[in-house]
Design a protein around this motif. Structure first.
Motif, PDB file in Angstrom:
ATOM      1  N   ARG A  65       1.005  -1.124   0.036  1.00  0.00           N
ATOM      2  CA  ARG A  65      -0.232   0.071  -0.061  1.00  0.00           C
ATOM      3  C   ARG A  65       0.907   1.579  -0.120  1.00  0.00           C
ATOM      4  NH1 ARG A  65      -5.469  -0.328   1.430  1.00  0.00           N
ATOM      5  NH2 ARG A  65      -5.945  -2.362   0.625  1.00  0.00           N
ATOM      6  N   VAL A  66       2.343   1.649   0.625  1.00  0.00           N
ATOM      7  CA  VAL A  66       2.630   2.669   0.784  1.00  0.00           C
ATOM      8  C   VAL A  66       3.598   2.573  -1.036  1.00  0.00           C
ATOM      9  CG1 VAL A  66       4.646   3.656   1.584  1.00  0.00           C
ATOM     10  CG2 VAL A  66       2.741   1.880   3.324  1.00  0.00           C
ATOM     11  N   ARG A  67       3.990   1.494  -1.096  1.00  0.00           N
ATOM     12  CA  ARG A  67       4.528   1.633  -2.148  1.00  0.00           C
ATOM     13  C   ARG A  67       4.366   1.947  -3.505  1.00  0.00           C
ATOM     14  NH1 ARG A  67       4.866  -0.745  -6.851  1.00  0.00           N
ATOM     15  NH2 ARG A  67       3.451  -1.923  -6.786  1.00  0.00           N
ATOM     16  N   VAL A  68       3.119   1.870  -3.290  1.00  0.00           N
ATOM     17  CA  VAL A  68       1.559   1.728  -4.536  1.00  0.00           C
ATOM     18  C   VAL A  68       1.401   3.690  -4.128  1.00  0.00           C
ATOM     19  CG1 VAL A  68      -0.756   1.701  -5.171  1.00  0.00           C
ATOM     20  CG2 VAL A  68       0.695   0.267  -4.912  1.00  0.00           C
ATOM     21  N   ALA A  69       1.362   4.002  -3.570  1.00  0.00           N
ATOM     22  CA  ALA A  69       0.801   5.045  -2.764  1.00  0.00           C
ATOM     23  C   ALA A  69       2.042   6.091  -3.316  1.00  0.00           C
ATOM     24  CB  ALA A  69       0.063   5.685  -1.264  1.00  0.00           C
ATOM     25  N   ARG A  70       3.199   5.943  -3.003  1.00  0.00           N
ATOM     26  CA  ARG A  70       4.341   6.432  -3.594  1.00  0.00           C
ATOM     27  C   ARG A  70       4.495   7.330  -4.790  1.00  0.00           C
ATOM     28  NH1 ARG A  70       9.345   4.467   0.705  1.00  0.00           N
ATOM     29  NH2 ARG A  70       8.556   5.040   2.423  1.00  0.00           N
ATOM     30  N   VAL A  71       4.068   5.884  -5.666  1.00  0.00           N
ATOM     31  CA  VAL A  71       4.233   5.809  -6.328  1.00  0.00           C
ATOM     32  C   VAL A  71       3.288   6.393  -8.156  1.00  0.00           C
ATOM     33  CG1 VAL A  71       4.249   4.395  -9.046  1.00  0.00           C
ATOM     34  CG2 VAL A  71       5.553   3.490  -7.322  1.00  0.00           C
ATOM     35  N   LEU A  72       1.946   6.219  -7.226  1.00  0.00           N
ATOM     36  CA  LEU A  72       0.987   7.350  -7.751  1.00  0.00           C
ATOM     37  C   LEU A  72       0.913   8.458  -7.905  1.00  0.00           C
ATOM     38  CD1 LEU A  72      -1.931   4.654  -7.109  1.00  0.00           C
ATOM     39  CD2 LEU A  72      -1.103   5.458  -8.764  1.00  0.00           C
ATOM     40  N   GLY A  73       1.937   9.012  -6.845  1.00  0.00           N
ATOM     41  CA  GLY A  73       1.989  10.731  -6.766  1.00  0.00           C
ATOM     42  C   GLY A  73       2.722  10.940  -7.943  1.00  0.00           C
ATOM     43  N   THR A  74       3.227  10.226  -8.116  1.00  0.00           N
ATOM     44  CA  THR A  74       4.097  10.880  -9.916  1.00  0.00           C
ATOM     45  C   THR A  74       3.680  10.335 -10.940  1.00  0.00           C
ATOM     46  OG1 THR A  74       5.609   9.234  -9.867  1.00  0.00           O
ATOM     47  CG2 THR A  74       6.376  10.965  -8.642  1.00  0.00           C
ATOM     48  N   LEU A  75       2.146   9.717 -10.616  1.00  0.00           N
ATOM     49  CA  LEU A  75       1.610   9.137 -11.764  1.00  0.00           C
ATOM     50  C   LEU A  75      -0.032   9.749 -11.696  1.00  0.00           C
ATOM     51  CD1 LEU A  75       2.312   5.250 -11.842  1.00  0.00           C
ATOM     52  CD2 LEU A  75       3.441   7.229 -13.194  1.00  0.00           C
ATOM     53  N   PRO A  76      -0.029  10.930 -11.854  1.00  0.00           N
ATOM     54  CA  PRO A  76      -1.253  11.785 -12.297  1.00  0.00           C
ATOM     55  C   PRO A  76      -3.075  10.400 -12.499  1.00  0.00           C
ATOM     56  CG  PRO A  76      -0.277  12.897 -13.218  1.00  0.00           C
ATOM     57  CD  PRO A  76       0.569  11.937 -13.024  1.00  0.00           C
ATOM     58  N   ARG A  77      -2.457  10.603 -13.786  1.00  0.00           N
ATOM     59  CA  ARG A  77      -3.645  10.006 -14.888  1.00  0.00           C
ATOM     60  C   ARG A  77      -4.192   8.532 -14.258  1.00  0.00           C
ATOM     61  NH1 ARG A  77       0.279  11.890 -19.052  1.00  0.00           N
ATOM     62  NH2 ARG A  77      -0.876  13.155 -20.103  1.00  0.00           N
ATOM     63  N   LEU A  78      -3.118   7.606 -13.442  1.00  0.00           N
ATOM     64  CA  LEU A  78      -3.545   6.513 -13.101  1.00  0.00           C
ATOM     65  C   LEU A  78      -3.733   6.246 -11.632  1.00  0.00           C
ATOM     66  CD1 LEU A  78      -0.598   4.195 -13.685  1.00  0.00           C
ATOM     67  CD2 LEU A  78      -2.691   3.351 -14.732  1.00  0.00           C
ATOM     68  N   ALA A  79      -3.940   7.358 -11.417  1.00  0.00           N
ATOM     69  CA  ALA A  79      -3.901   7.791 -10.040  1.00  0.00           C
ATOM     70  C   ALA A  79      -5.920   8.176 -10.368  1.00  0.00           C
ATOM     71  CB  ALA A  79      -3.287   9.377  -8.960  1.00  0.00           C
ATOM     72  N   GLN A  80      -5.693   9.362 -11.216  1.00  0.00           N
ATOM     73  CA  GLN A  80      -7.024   9.321 -11.756  1.00  0.00           C
ATOM     74  C   GLN A  80      -8.792   8.560 -11.516  1.00  0.00           C
ATOM     75  OE1 GLN A  80      -6.880  13.060 -14.295  1.00  0.00           O
ATOM     76  NE2 GLN A  80      -5.630  14.218 -12.758  1.00  0.00           N
ATOM     77  N   ALA A  81      -7.633   7.591 -13.194  1.00  0.00           N
ATOM     78  CA  ALA A  81      -8.373   6.592 -13.003  1.00  0.00           C
ATOM     79  C   ALA A  81      -8.873   5.518 -11.971  1.00  0.00           C
ATOM     80  CB  ALA A  81      -7.561   5.987 -14.280  1.00  0.00           C
ATOM     81  N   VAL A  92      -3.877  -1.513 -11.063  1.00  0.00           N
ATOM     82  CA  VAL A  92      -2.770   0.189 -10.808  1.00  0.00           C
ATOM     83  C   VAL A  92      -2.096  -0.605  -9.921  1.00  0.00           C
ATOM     84  CG1 VAL A  92      -3.006   2.030  -9.274  1.00  0.00           C
ATOM     85  CG2 VAL A  92      -5.132   1.464 -10.893  1.00  0.00           C
ATOM     86  N   ARG A  93      -2.155  -1.139  -9.111  1.00  0.00           N
ATOM     87  CA  ARG A  93      -0.849  -1.873  -8.112  1.00  0.00           C
ATOM     88  C   ARG A  93      -0.167  -2.285  -9.035  1.00  0.00           C
ATOM     89  NH1 ARG A  93      -2.893  -6.356  -4.217  1.00  0.00           N
ATOM     90  NH2 ARG A  93      -3.134  -7.585  -6.403  1.00  0.00           N
ATOM     91  N   ALA A  94      -0.514  -2.599 -10.083  1.00  0.00           N
ATOM     92  CA  ALA A  94       0.242  -4.215 -10.675  1.00  0.00           C
ATOM     93  C   ALA A  94       1.120  -3.237 -11.565  1.00  0.00           C
ATOM     94  CB  ALA A  94      -0.310  -5.036 -11.529  1.00  0.00           C
ATOM     95  N   LEU A  95       0.437  -2.188 -12.142  1.00  0.00           N
ATOM     96  CA  LEU A  95       0.081  -1.165 -13.649  1.00  0.00           C
ATOM     97  C   LEU A  95       1.981  -0.158 -13.018  1.00  0.00           C
ATOM     98  CD1 LEU A  95      -2.510  -0.089 -15.025  1.00  0.00           C
ATOM     99  CD2 LEU A  95      -0.648  -1.113 -16.220  1.00  0.00           C
ATOM    100  N   THR A 103       4.977   6.355 -18.892  1.00  0.00           N
ATOM    101  CA  THR A 103       4.698   5.284 -19.599  1.00  0.00           C
ATOM    102  C   THR A 103       3.157   5.473 -19.092  1.00  0.00           C
ATOM    103  OG1 THR A 103       6.242   3.819 -18.299  1.00  0.00           O
ATOM    104  CG2 THR A 103       6.845   4.473 -20.592  1.00  0.00           C
ATOM    105  N   GLU A 104       3.153   6.355 -18.890  1.00  0.00           N
ATOM    106  CA  GLU A 104       2.265   6.349 -18.268  1.00  0.00           C
ATOM    107  C   GLU A 104       0.526   6.405 -18.953  1.00  0.00           C
ATOM    108  OE1 GLU A 104      -0.791   9.020 -14.533  1.00  0.00           O
ATOM    109  OE2 GLU A 104       0.995   9.741 -15.649  1.00  0.00           O
TER     110      GLU A 104
END
Length: 235
Positions: A65-81, A92-95, A103-104
């Motif tokens: 959860r922490v890993r995904v949360a950190r990465v989504l901070g740099t991937l706004p399109r995936l976070a919005q989806a 999303v976790r896999a991507l 590549t987002e």
């Protein structure tokens, strides 16, 4: 239960799942902020350890959860989806294992087009390609290493090279240490010049001091001693 009722039940499941994914997106936003502000730093080793204690997550799930949360901070399109319920948390976790800002967009299309299983398989293949590309890049950089040291016509020494990052860091540390040693040596030499070295380089001279100070008139005067006593920088 008739077909219409089953369809409604299926729609309700899908709608609720989308709401859960949206809630998960909000949860990840909170985790990222909590982690950034180190709210967990009250005796816990990490944010994941705090989540495991406070929320009851398995340690592995908490770290994820922490890993995904950190990465989504740099991937706004995936976070919005995820926040809109367009992609499931599983996708999303896999991507987030392979996605970058560059590549987002392409990976977002993969997530929308395939099932979670499809996404997992594509991500595994993507990672294999990344590893091969990384190995090829490492080999290319290794082959391009070089270091040339030579003396110019005026006696100055020239260094030109291309080093691996870790080797370059060691070289820069060594140069910095050498520079500091030379600086300290120069300071020591300057201090010596203002004192004993002056008398060593300049032999004592017989001076007739034009002064009425007792003990100077008509006596040999040690210039080094005089400078040491009289010069303000030597005190």
């Amino acid at each position: 239960m008739n077909t219409l009722a089953l369809d409604r039940l299926g729609d309700e499941i899908a709608e609720l799942s989308a709401h859960l994914d949206a809630a998960t997106a909000h949860l990840l936003d909170l985790i990222r902020e909590f982690d950034t502000r180190e709210g967990w730093n009250t005796g816990f080793r990490s944010c994941a350890a705090w989540l495991s204690w406070r929320v009851g997550l398995d340690p592995g799930a908490a770290r994820e959860r922490v890993r995904v949360a950190r990465v989504l901070g740099t991937l706004p399109r995936l976070a919005q989806a995820l926040a809109r319920g367009e992609l499931s948390y599983a996708k999303v976790r896999a991507l987030t294992r392979v996605a970058t800002p560059e590549t987002e967009e392409r990976l977002l299309a993969v997530g929308r087009a395939g099932t979670a299983d499809h996404v997992e398989r594509i991500v595994r293949g993507w990672r294999r390609v990344d590893r091969k590309a990384e190995a090829a890049e490492t080999a290319r950089r290794h082959a391009s290493r070089a270091l040339h040291v030579y003396q110019d016509e005026d006696g100055m020494v020239t260094l030109r090279g291309r080093l691996a990052p870790e080797v370059g860091a060691l070289l820069m540390q060594a140069l910095a240490a050498a520079r500091e040693a030379l600086y300290q040596h120069a300071r020591g030499m300057d201090a010596d010049v203002t004192t004993a070295d002056v008398s060593a380089e300049t032999p004592p001279m017989a001076l007739h001091a034009r002064t009425t100070a007792p003990g100077w008139l008509g006596q040999r005067l040690d210039v080094g001693w005089a400078i040491d006593v009289l010069h303000p920088l030597a005190r």
